[in-house]
Design a protein around this motif. Structure first.
Motif, PDB file in Angstrom:
ATOM      1  N   GLU A  90    -117.560 -26.028 -61.874  1.00  0.00           N
ATOM      2  CA  GLU A  90    -116.589 -25.737 -62.877  1.00  0.00           C
ATOM      3  C   GLU A  90    -116.261 -24.451 -62.933  1.00  0.00           C
ATOM      4  OE1 GLU A  90    -114.730 -26.023 -66.290  1.00  0.00           O
ATOM      5  OE2 GLU A  90    -115.203 -27.604 -65.206  1.00  0.00           O
ATOM      6  N   ARG A  91    -116.897 -23.436 -63.004  1.00  0.00           N
ATOM      7  CA  ARG A  91    -116.730 -21.936 -63.110  1.00  0.00           C
ATOM      8  C   ARG A  91    -115.930 -21.141 -61.868  1.00  0.00           C
ATOM      9  NH1 ARG A  91    -121.585 -19.094 -65.270  1.00  0.00           N
ATOM     10  NH2 ARG A  91    -122.479 -20.005 -63.541  1.00  0.00           N
ATOM     11  N   LEU A  92    -116.428 -21.680 -60.823  1.00  0.00           N
ATOM     12  CA  LEU A  92    -115.836 -20.987 -59.434  1.00  0.00           C
ATOM     13  C   LEU A  92    -114.946 -21.651 -58.724  1.00  0.00           C
ATOM     14  CD1 LEU A  92    -119.720 -19.976 -58.592  1.00  0.00           C
ATOM     15  CD2 LEU A  92    -118.025 -18.354 -59.059  1.00  0.00           C
ATOM     16  N   GLY A  93    -114.549 -22.947 -59.022  1.00  0.00           N
ATOM     17  CA  GLY A  93    -113.759 -23.549 -58.123  1.00  0.00           C
ATOM     18  C   GLY A  93    -112.419 -22.995 -57.939  1.00  0.00           C
ATOM     19  N   GLY A  94    -111.630 -22.059 -58.562  1.00  0.00           N
ATOM     20  CA  GLY A  94    -110.750 -21.675 -58.337  1.00  0.00           C
ATOM     21  C   GLY A  94    -110.909 -20.354 -57.771  1.00  0.00           C
ATOM     22  N   THR A  95    -112.019 -19.677 -57.282  1.00  0.00           N
ATOM     23  CA  THR A  95    -112.176 -18.484 -56.765  1.00  0.00           C
ATOM     24  C   THR A  95    -111.705 -18.394 -55.411  1.00  0.00           C
ATOM     25  OG1 THR A  95    -114.234 -18.417 -57.976  1.00  0.00           O
ATOM     26  CG2 THR A  95    -114.050 -16.715 -56.134  1.00  0.00           C
TER      27      THR A  95
END
Length: 247
Positions: A90-95
């Motif tokens: 959820e939090r790292l998917g766009g890194t």
């Protein structure tokens, strides 16, 4: 990696933001980790390291880095395994993720991009090129987030009207273009965001519906722009409807 470059070359690199970009370097070679970390810190990045993909995953969840540099061939969890975990989170998917690897064959580079990495640098590499590529993905990510934020403030009534018009046109005269699995590989969260965007919801509403932050939604919308080759919410919705990616 050749670290014999003139140290003054580092000064020629693009300026880093006032708040240092947080990099996570994941590699099982101690010597390379030390050398790359030192060089990147010299040009203004804040660098944290991990020994392999398993440790990298643990550190990433705590650090929430701006960019991840990862080797591919590592024990316990390789670069592909780490990338899969990141993209599903959820939090790292766009890194943004840049692969560093000894593999330089075209097939291996294609495999890296298909897995979802943002750039691919075969070893040995020039450290100045690495710095330039990191700046590249950081700048692109910032631009996409700014674009997503701008559209988040768009008039919801106007966007809904455009979506209605697109649906009407497709229903009366257009045909959906079938999408193959290789063309569109979305994570479950990306697919959920895409569906809600197509329903006319703005980022604040999507964040409430999915119980996440607006910034996370912005990241997912940015990744959808990249994966579909679109540049606005209206283009994204049209593309999704034309290819049967949403209801």
């Amino acid at each position: 990696m050749n670290l014999e470059s003139d140290p003054t070359q580092a000064a020629a690199a693009p300026e880093t933001p006032a708040t240092p970009v947080r990099l996570l370097l994941v590699d099982d070679e101690p010597g390379l980790r030390t050398a790359v970390k030192a060089y990147l810190e010299d040009v203004g990045f804040a660098v944290t390291t991990a020994n392999d993909g398993e440790e990298g995953w643990t550190v990433a969840q705590e650090l929430l880095p701006d960019v991840i540099l990862s080797d591919v061939m590592m024990p316990r969890c390789d670069g592909y395994g780490l990338l899969k975990k990141l993209r599903a989170d959820e939090r790292l998917g766009g890194t943004p993720v840049i692969f560093l690897t000894a593999k330089g064959m075209t097939a291996d580079r294609i495999a890296g991009f298909q897995a979802g990495c943002d750039d691919y640098i075969p070893k040995p590499f020039d450290p100045d090129e690495l710095v330039a590529r990191v700046h590249n993905v950081v700048t692109r990510q910032q631009r996409l987030l700014a674009e997503a934020a701008r559209f988040a403030d768009a008039d919801i009534g106007q966007l809904s009207k455009q979506i209605t018009e697109i649906r009407s046109l497709l229903a009366t005269g257009g045909t959906k273009k079938p999408a193959t699995a290789s063309e569109h590989v979305f994570t479950p969260r990306e697919a959920s965001v895409l569906q809600l965007v197509a329903e006319g919801m703005m980022n604040k509403e999507i964040a409430r519906r999915l119980e996440t932050s607006i910034r996370n939604v912005e990241k997912y919308v940015s990744r959808l722009f990249i994966k579909t080759g679109t540049a606005s919410r209206t283009e994204l919705v049209r593309y999704a409807l034309e290819h049967g990616l949403v209801d």
